[in-house]
Design an enzyme around this catalytic site. Structure first.
Site, PDB file in Angstrom:
ATOM      1  N   PRO A   1      -6.252  38.648  36.330  1.00 54.87           N
ATOM      2  CA  PRO A   1      -6.804  39.841  36.620  1.00 54.87           C
ATOM      3  C   PRO A   1      -7.270  40.493  35.490  1.00 54.87           C
ATOM      4  CG  PRO A   1      -4.418  40.035  37.105  1.00 54.87           C
ATOM      5  CD  PRO A   1      -4.651  38.623  36.590  1.00 54.87           C
ATOM      6  N   CYS A   2      -8.360  41.267  35.653  1.00 56.69           N
ATOM      7  CA  CYS A   2      -8.684  42.171  34.576  1.00 56.69           C
ATOM      8  C   CYS A   2      -9.153  43.681  35.500  1.00 56.69           C
ATOM      9  CB  CYS A   2     -10.027  41.698  33.999  1.00 56.69           C
ATOM     10  SG  CYS A   2      -9.689  40.587  32.748  1.00 56.69           S
TER      11      CYS A   2
END
Ligand code: SAH
Length: 836
Positions: A436-437
């Protein structure tokens, strides 16, 4: 509306393009590697030159020796001589080419003789490192210029990786370059000097490479193609002047490839990505088994486990998982005898030791699980202990405290090693994941634009690559939002690619639009492939459906969108709309709370027939030969319940295309497209006394938004499936019912098969569905992966493949399922007959 950008003829990052220099080593104009192509300019001096029969040029640079006989030159370089032949038949790429009068084998520059095939430094510009090229032509132009043509080598920093360092966790070999297919013409006097470049087998390790490279200036082992930023083994014979015989990648390996593969899914969520990969690979007969999955979210883990009962699902942070893997590897080294996979003899004496140490202590029945955890900075290995005295509950104990029980630890490690509870380096064939970013999201106002990897929320990419580095899987597939290529010039995406290349992986990067694979959803995502040099690098599957693009590709990477060339586009299937995906689902109320109901109508569209297929028909082997729980039932067809006020509002939004809060009583819209309440009437109220038209709806995007309480319509494609069923600022209302889309409706838009069930509180189920990689996209990628794994791809460097026409055809799916069943039965009868 914009159409999908076409696939690259020339790619985004431009190769080093030396331009005509003037004499005396004056540097050529600077052309940065990612700048646009510049029209070739010839030096004044060159234009003024007159040809000479044997030595063409001035005293410092000249073409030497006999020119090629006309016939040979015309057949080797036909484009160079076309204009002279009359009709213009040249293609666009050849348009820039200089027309030649004569070709030569050699040239002399500053008293050095250069031959075709030589590698040379070519002047780049003041204070810039020289370009590096392999000479493919020497010729005299009809304009009297003297030219060389080079095929360019790229240093890592000349490629899309670029040289910006975000994290100092890797370096590229200082002498490594990549051979490209890019070439262009330059004045002869751009040559600076010769350079010794050797080709090296990419499968060699760093030390072997160092030895070979010792007496060369540079080496190359892979090609670089700006299209989809591909770094790949070299398959064609371009080995003109190398001293090494080279087998061109893995295509020549004689052993038949395995038809089973293991998979580790990191940040697995409920499993959209790995599920799709397995389904797609199954079509080509590659059975991918998802052995391990890791996610921090307990509900996502629960969903994963219930849909894939044979997977070892770990509910922990991926960073802890990495520490655990390292410790586990150490323990396995310690306790496993490599030769027979059992206890190393030297350790057997521990038995007595435990007896001694165990005296007076609480006896342990056995250890049942392992993890890496504890308080930050004091983290260590923990074992789950089952005590002999069953009055004590199982408990997690740090390894330190279990020193007195070495045999128990040994037994656990041996058993765990046999069962492969955790992967060791080399155990994983395919590692997939979407780190995830959140720090990259366009909505995140606090994001650190300059140093995105300093942001803890983006560190997961680094952890993901650390795991690649440790486990060395044969294949890697990383998914992410398109923003990874946008923020800070795409530095996070470039980092990921750079890291893979530095780890000696072949790799490529592309952007895929979910709708192009048969969904009524746009959703553009980045997918990064990696493959060990011993494997074939997978390609990208071209679209099957004609979807209208709404932008979204970062401009520097717009050529990385997986799509057909506009002028080569076959007739694709029509884009799907909401009706295609959900029109067969029964009506449910805002209050519906049943997790399991029944279909009340038959499937109406091909998509619906497809999405209702059984596990077996989808080639999903998660339950082996058994049916999964509740197969054939309609699952998760329930909406997040609107509260009383919102429900009242939603009931008043008309059931028509484009309806939203602006259709509520009392709302007016000014010429500036700003919504406001009619000041001449009393604002209507709900039963609760609250206003019918809430303030936030009027103020959202300064009153200009059409999203609050927006209704979807049957003929629409949704931009993206959200993680929250929030009607206040998203268009998520059912076209004809007073509710938001159900979990199942969202799951359909993401292409989850109807048998796939979500677990956890209702909000969590929406999150799992909305977070997922759209299953049909992953399925198409799984097909491409299997092609590469089974070495069924053509050995060319085209980064794209075409999916079979019947890829998602229901009859074809059923036929595949029964033929794979028949094969299994045949296999079983072979076995029994051989036993007789
Ligand atoms: N690839 C999945 C979706 C992944 S969404 C699919 O196709 O279904 C990202 C997931 O990462 C979320 O489920 C979230 O719970 C998980 N996650 C976030 N940070 C994590 C971390 N540090 N360790 C493990 N999982 C994490």
């Amino acid at each position: 509306m914009e159409r999908l950008p076409t696939s690259p003829a020339i790619a985004t990052e431009q190769p080093p393009r030396p331009r005509a220099s003037t004499r005396n080593r004056k540097r050529a104009p600077v052309v940065k590697s990612d700048s646009a192509p510049v029209k070739r300019k010839r030096s004044q001096k060159a234009q003024a030159q007159q040809p000479a029969p044997k030595a063409v040029g001035d005293s410092d640079s000249m073409l030497v020796g006999e020119p090629f006989p006309a016939e040979e030159a015309h057949s080797r370089w036909p484009n160079r001589y076309m204009r002279q032949r009359g009709p213009k038949r040249r293609n666009a790429a050849a348009e820039e080419e200089v027309t030649a009068r004569l070709h030569y084998r050699s040239a002399k520059v500053d008293d050095t003789i250069y031959n075709i095939g030589d590698d040379v430094y070519v002047t780049a510009g003041e204070d810039l490192p020289d370009y590096i090229g392999r000479i493919t032509e020497f010729f005299e132009g009809v304009d009297n210029g003297r030219y060389l043509t080079c095929r360019w080598f790229f240093r890592p920093q000349d490629t899309v990786i670029s040289s910006k360092k975000l994290v100092h966790d890797h370096t590229h070999h200082p002498r490594r370059v990549f051979l490209s297919d890019e070439r262009n013409d330059n004045d002869l006097d751009c040559i600076v000097s010769k350079v010794k470049i050797i080709q090296v087998d990419p499968k060699l390790d760093r030390e072997a490479k160092d030895r070979l490279v010792a007496d060369a200036d540079l080496y190359f082992d892979m090609s670089y193609n700006v299209a989809y930023s591909s770094f790949e083994n070299i398959t064609a014979d371009i080995n003109d002047n190398s001293e090494i015989s080279f087998d061109g990648g893995d295509n020549s390996e004689s052993n038949a490839p395995a038809t089973k593969a293991t998979l580790l899914d990191l940040y697995s969520g409920c499993g959209g990505m790995s599920t799709g990969l397995c389904l797609g690979a199954g079509i080509l007969g590659l059975q991918i088994e998802t052995r391990w999955a890791v996610d921090i979210n307990i509900n996502a883990c629960e969903s994963f486990k219930c849909n894939h009962p044979n997977t070892k699902v770990r509910n922990e942070k991926v960073e802890d998982f990495l520490s655990l893997l390292k410790k586990w590897s150490f323990l396995c080294h310690k306790y496993i005898d490599k030769h027979n996979g059992d206890a190393s003899p030297s350790l057997l004496k521990d038995e007595g030791e435990e007896h001694e140490l165990g005296k007076g202590k609480l006896a342990i029945d056995k250890l049942t699980a392992i993890c890496y955890g504890g308080i930050e900075r004091e983290k260590c290995i923990y074992f789950k202990v089952q005590w002999n005295d069953h009055r004590f509950k199982d408990s997690w104990e740090p390894m330190e405290k279990l020193r007195a029980y070495p045999v128990k630890i040994k037994e656990f490690v041996q058993e765990g090693h046999r069962e492969k509870i955790l992967p060791l380096p080399g155990d994983v064939d395919v590692l997939c994941g979407g780190p995830p970013c959140q720090g990259l999201s366009g909505n995140n106002r606090h994001r650190k634009c300059d140093k995105p990897l300093d942001d803890d929320k983006n560190r997961q990419i680094v952890t993901f690559m650390d795991i690649v580095s440790f486990l060395k899987p044969k294949y890697v597939l990383m998914e992410n939002v398109a923003d990874i290529l946008k923020l800070n010039g795409g530095s996070v995406g470039r980092y990921a690619l750079s890291r893979l290349v530095a780890l000696n992986y072949q790799s490529r990067m592309g952007l895929m639009v979910a709708g192009c694979y048969g969904l009524p959803q746009f959703r553009m995502r980045m997918f990064l492939w990696g493959a060990l040099p011993t494997m074939v690098l997978p390609k990208y599957p071209l679209p099957t459906h004609d979807v209208v693009v709404r932008g979204g590709a970062p401009s520097a990477f717009s050529q990385s969108v997986v799509a057909y060339d506009e002028n080569q586009k076959p007739t694709l299937k029509e884009a799907l709309c909401l009706r295609d995906a959900i029109s067969d689902l029964p009506k449910v109320s805002n209050n519906e709370a049943a997790d399991e109901t029944v279909y009340r109508a038959k499937a109406e569209t091909d998509f619906q027939r497809y999405i209702r297929l059984s596990r077996k028909e989808m080639l999903d082997y998660s339950f082996g030969d058994n049916k999964g729980p509740s197969e054939g039932k309609l699952l998760d067809h329930r909406p997040l319940k609107l509260n009383k006020d919102d429900y009242e509002r939603v009931k008043q939004i008309p059931y028509q295309k484009g309806a939203n809060f602006r259709n509520l009583t009392g709302v007016k819209v000014g010429q500036d497209n700003v919504a406001y309440m009619d000041p001449t009437v009393k604002p209507p109220c709900l039963e609760s006394g609250k206003p019918l038209v809430p303030y936030y709806a009027l103020k959202y995007v300064k009153g200009k938004s059409l999203k609050p309480f927006g209704r979807l319509w049957w003929d629409e494609t949704v931009p993206t499936v959200f993680t929250r069923a929030e009607s206040h600022n998203q268009i998520i209302l059912h076209p004809e019912q007073a509710r938001v889309l159900t979990v199942r409706e969202n799951a359909r838009l993401q292409g989850f098969p109807d048998y796939y069930r979500m677990y956890g509180p209702i909000k969590e189920r929406y999150i799992q569905v909305g977070n997922a990689v759209a299953v049909p996209v992953a399925r198409a990628l799984g097909y491409a992966l299997a092609q590469a794994f089974l070495r069924k791809t053509e050995g060319n460097n085209n980064p794209l493949i075409v999916l079979p026409d019947d890829f998602s055809d229901v009859d074809a799916m059923r036929a595949r399922a029964s033929s794979s069943l028949a094969e299994e039965l045949e296999g079983a009868s072979d076995l029994s007959s051989s036993g007789n």
